[in-house]
Design a protein around this motif. Structure first.
Motif, PDB file in Angstrom:
ATOM      1  N   PRO A  52       0.811  -1.203   0.000  1.00  0.00           N
ATOM      2  CA  PRO A  52       0.000   0.000   0.000  1.00  0.00           C
ATOM      3  C   PRO A  52       0.850   1.262   0.000  1.00  0.00           C
ATOM      4  O   PRO A  52       1.921   1.309   0.589  1.00  0.00           O
ATOM      5  N   GLN A  53       0.352   2.264  -0.697  1.00  0.00           N
ATOM      6  CA  GLN A  53       1.049   3.539  -0.784  1.00  0.00           C
ATOM      7  C   GLN A  53       0.015   4.643  -0.925  1.00  0.00           C
ATOM      8  O   GLN A  53      -1.015   4.456  -1.551  1.00  0.00           O
ATOM      9  N   GLY A  54       0.315   5.778  -0.352  1.00  0.00           N
ATOM     10  CA  GLY A  54      -0.582   6.911  -0.477  1.00  0.00           C
ATOM     11  C   GLY A  54      -0.867   7.539   0.865  1.00  0.00           C
ATOM     12  O   GLY A  54      -0.503   7.004   1.906  1.00  0.00           O
ATOM     13  N   PHE A  55      -1.532   8.670   0.816  1.00  0.00           N
ATOM     14  CA  PHE A  55      -1.804   9.413   2.035  1.00  0.00           C
ATOM     15  C   PHE A  55      -3.175   9.101   2.610  1.00  0.00           C
ATOM     16  O   PHE A  55      -3.382   9.188   3.798  1.00  0.00           O
ATOM     17  N   THR A  56      -4.124   8.741   1.770  1.00  0.00           N
ATOM     18  CA  THR A  56      -5.456   8.398   2.240  1.00  0.00           C
ATOM     19  C   THR A  56      -5.825   7.047   1.653  1.00  0.00           C
ATOM     20  O   THR A  56      -6.272   6.970   0.515  1.00  0.00           O
ATOM     21  N   LEU A  57      -5.579   5.996   2.406  1.00  0.00           N
ATOM     22  CA  LEU A  57      -5.901   4.651   1.933  1.00  0.00           C
ATOM     23  C   LEU A  57      -7.340   4.326   2.281  1.00  0.00           C
ATOM     24  O   LEU A  57      -7.832   4.683   3.346  1.00  0.00           O
ATOM     25  N   ARG A  58      -7.984   3.661   1.374  1.00  0.00           N
ATOM     26  CA  ARG A  58      -9.349   3.197   1.586  1.00  0.00           C
ATOM     27  C   ARG A  58      -9.359   1.682   1.408  1.00  0.00           C
ATOM     28  O   ARG A  58      -8.614   1.144   0.603  1.00  0.00           O
TER      29      ARG A  58
END
Length: 144
Positions: A52-58
């Motif tokens: 996972p990567q990113g600032f807002t994971l869903r």
């Protein structure tokens, strides 16, 4: 031998990473980290966690783990292990992820892991042909 996962381009259904019992035990680990990677042991193959990567994971969350040889020593993908932090313990979730994963060479991709809202940690470890181990922990936050 690792069974092939979903075909490229195919609609991938989501899957529960935690059992219903584990869901009941789940408490956010409270790391407060949006995403971080810590290397505990770096003697073996190199691990790159592209997702996972990113600032807002869903949820659902995708996994993309790439492994490359160190010093030309072959990676042993059969030793790949993925543990999930559940309270004070680590739970082996390798088989759960492998049932939904596609492995190409030294890369594992799994799409659609359902996770509850909160902070999570996964520990990835792998060996090479000389039995050298690398272990990394990725922490991330899911905001549903």
């Amino acid at each position: 031998m690792v069974a092939p996962g979903p075909r490229a381009g195919a609609q991938t259904p989501s899957f529960a990473l935690l059992t219903p019992e584990e869901q009941m035990q789940y408490e956010s680990i409270g790391s407060g980290a949006v995403r971080s990677i810590a290397i505990q042991s770096n003697a073996g193959p190199q691990i790159q966690i592209a997702a996972p990567q990113g600032f807002t994971l869903r949820s659902p969350v995708d996994f993309d783990i790439r492994v490359s040889p160190r010093d030309g020593v072959a990676v042993d993908m059969s030793t790949l292990r993925i543990d999930y932090r559940l309270g004070p313990a680590w739970v082996n979730v390798t088989n759960r992820i492998m049932r939904h994963a596609a492995i190409a060479g030294a890369r594992l991709r799994a799409r659609g892991a359902e996770l509850p809202q909160g902070d999570h940690a996964l520990r990835v470890s792998i060996r090479d042909a000389q039995q050298r181990v690398t272990q990394a922990t990725v922490r991330f936050t899911v905001a549903n």
